[in-house]
Design an enzyme around this catalytic site. Structure first.
Site, PDB file in Angstrom:
ATOM      1  CG  HIS A  80     104.327  32.189 -10.083  1.00  9.61           C
ATOM      2  ND1 HIS A  80     105.212  33.293 -10.599  1.00  9.61           N
ATOM      3  CD2 HIS A  80     105.366  31.478  -9.338  1.00  9.61           C
ATOM      4  CE1 HIS A  80     106.400  33.219 -10.289  1.00  9.61           C
ATOM      5  NE2 HIS A  80     106.367  32.190  -9.557  1.00  9.61           N
ATOM      6  CE1 TYR A 127     103.025  37.817 -17.494  1.00  9.83           C
ATOM      7  CE2 TYR A 127     103.493  37.970 -19.854  1.00  9.83           C
ATOM      8  CZ  TYR A 127     103.447  37.136 -18.858  1.00  9.83           C
ATOM      9  OH  TYR A 127     103.272  35.913 -19.045  1.00  9.83           O
ATOM     10  N   PRO A 186     105.708  34.957 -27.954  1.00 10.38           N
ATOM     11  CG  PRO A 186     107.634  35.773 -27.502  1.00 10.38           C
ATOM     12  CD  PRO A 186     106.647  35.636 -28.310  1.00 10.38           C
ATOM     13  CE  LYS A 188      97.742  30.543 -22.655  1.00 11.55           C
ATOM     14  NZ  LYS A 188      97.721  30.186 -21.479  1.00 11.55           N
ATOM     15  CE1 TYR A 196     100.344  34.813 -18.364  1.00 10.26           C
ATOM     16  CE2 TYR A 196     100.184  33.237 -16.627  1.00 10.26           C
ATOM     17  CZ  TYR A 196     100.950  34.136 -17.191  1.00 10.26           C
ATOM     18  OH  TYR A 196     102.422  34.233 -17.201  1.00 10.26           O
TER      19      TYR A 196
HETATM   20  C1  DHB Z   1     107.969  32.944 -19.619  1.00  5.93           C
HETATM   21  C2  DHB Z   1     107.885  33.098 -20.997  1.00  5.93           C
HETATM   22  C3  DHB Z   1     106.730  33.996 -21.305  1.00  5.93           C
HETATM   23  O1  DHB Z   1     106.521  34.504 -22.590  1.00  5.93           O
HETATM   24  C4  DHB Z   1     105.899  34.240 -20.568  1.00  5.93           C
HETATM   25  O2  DHB Z   1     104.575  34.859 -21.198  1.00  5.93           O
HETATM   26  C5  DHB Z   1     105.735  33.922 -19.296  1.00  5.93           C
HETATM   27  C6  DHB Z   1     107.057  33.275 -18.662  1.00  5.93           C
HETATM   28  C7  DHB Z   1     108.986  32.284 -19.054  1.00  5.93           C
HETATM   29  O3  DHB Z   1     110.192  31.730 -19.894  1.00  5.93           O
HETATM   30  O4  DHB Z   1     109.157  31.929 -17.948  1.00  5.93           O
END
Ligand code: DHB
Length: 391
Positions: free
Chosen positions: A72, A201, A292, A296, A384
């Site tokens: 991505h 998001y 999450p 990270k 990121y």
């Molecule tokens: C995924 C999980 C995340 O917490 C995130 O910020 C981006 C991707 C995932 O499981 O694909």
């Protein structure tokens, strides 16, 4: 039993450490309390920073990832009825992120380690650390099947045994920093076609939602829920109703399909103020936890072991223990930036009943700032895709 580096834990930190040590000609043994099937079947996040993908490829561990992963160049943020595309690659000189589930990484790392003749003992219990303040540390453990007790003598111990493992407890007088969020995440896997070309998001009054992916026909989605919710309270119909409400956008449709996995996790930020004591070195979740949002966890674990294994290599090759003495200090500089970013993404994007309406408006201003300032968008993008190493 004897090895140079005894590793407790067969997660991303322990496995990657074993591979990096092997490449440096240093022998290690991994001890893991769970079975191989359990390790390879635990569903976690799936986002790999730019440099982690480079490292896995450099180690010859990236072949299946490069075939099956999704790459991505950007992410989408959604709030107050609008969408903002953040062009990560354009903002960071070409860096992109890779979506490849953590347990798929683990399968690849375990298979390659065993093919190299590496030693991994699964299903061992009663793991205890001894003599870490001296020069001959050891680990005792019990084989799950036979019940036989064994001792692994080593030069150094890597504690990569996660938040609940015994390693961190072996550091006396440590300072711990913690923040528990008053919400959890409900994550699902479903059979459905891709809804959007990149992750979304969403900050919504009903709570946060995240659309991510696994394969062209398997999608991963998360929604904010109460930390105390039981999964039984969330029927598939209720999950889809919330996802549809929180991700809704004019002219766009979220594709649905059969849900085949669902679970709830709590959200926590945690840092152990010292990642080393004597001959014990912590790496990954045993030393720090991130919520999450931003995914990270694995990436911070990988950074720890890169710093640590380089330091161990300097010791074994050149008898130079300067980097080893400074491991905790070096690793924590990056850890705290990962903690800051994960906290920022979490607070900015979630609905927190404990916050005031003032704080809610600040989060909306933070989001709007990303739209109006290339510097703000770049700062998010740099974090990121993965920060450069300043060590
Ligand atoms: C995924 C999980 C995340 O917490 C995130 O910020 C981006 C991707 C995932 O499981 O694909």
């Amino acid at each position: 039993m004897r090895t140079q580096v005894g590793i407790i834990g067969c997660g991303p930190a322990g496995l990657l450490a074993a591979h990096l040590l092997h490449r440096a000609g240093i022998h290690s043994v991994i001890l893991e309390s769970r079975s191989r099937a359990e390790v390879e079947g635990t569903i976690r996040a799936g986002m790999l920073e730019h440099w982690v993908v480079g490292l896995l490829n450099q180690l010859g561990l990236g072949e299946r990832m490069m075939r099956e992963a999704q790459f991505h160049d950007g992410i989408t943020l959604q709030w107050a009825g609008q969408r903002l595309h953040l062009p990560l690659a354009e903002l960071t000189g070409g860096k992109r992120v890779t979506i490849y589930a953590q347990h798929e990484v683990l399968k690849d790392l375990i298979a390659a380690r065993l093919a190299d003749g590496g030693e991994i003992h699964f299903g061992v219990g009663a793991t205890a650390l001894h003599g870490i303040e001296g020069t001959t540390p050891s680990i005792t453990f019990r084989h799950g099947k036979t019940g036989a007790e064994e001792t692994l003598d080593c030069d150094y111990i890597i504690g990569a045994d996660g938040f609940h493992g015994p390693s961190r407890q072996a550091i006396p007088g440590r300072t711990e920093y913690e923040k528990v969020y008053p919400f959890g995440w409900l994550g699902i896997l479903c059979h459905a076609p891709l809804s959007h070309h990149e992750l979304i998001y969403a900050n919504h009054a009903r709570g946060f939602a995240l659309l991510t992916t696994r394969t062209p026909s398997v999608q991963r989605l998360y929604i904010q829920c109460d930390a105390t919710d039981r999964i039984e309270a969330w029927s598939d119909e209720r999950i889809w109703a919330e996802l549809q409400a929180r991700l809704a956008y004019p002219g766009w449709a979220l594709s649905q399909g059969p849900i085949f996995q669902k679970s709830i996790i709590p959200l926590r930020s945690f840092v152990c103020g010292s990642m080393q004591h004597g001959r014990l070195f912590l790496a990954g979740d045993s030393a720090h936890i991130v919520p999450p949002t931003g995914a990270k966890g694995l990436n911070l674990a990988a950074a720890d072991v890169l710093v640590l294994t380089r330091a161990l290599e300097a010791k074994y090759r050149h008898n130079n223990d300067e980097a080893l003495a400074r491991y905790s200090e070096t690793a924590l500089r990056r850890v705290w930036k990962g903690e800051r970013f994960s906290w920022y993404m979490t607070t900015m994007l979630h609905d927190n009943a404990q916050e005031t309406s003032f704080e809610r408006q600040i989060h909306l201003a933070d989001l709007d700032f990303l739209r109006t300032s290339r510097a703000a968008a770049t700062a998010l993008a740099e974090n990121y895709v993965g920060l450069d190493f300043d060590a």
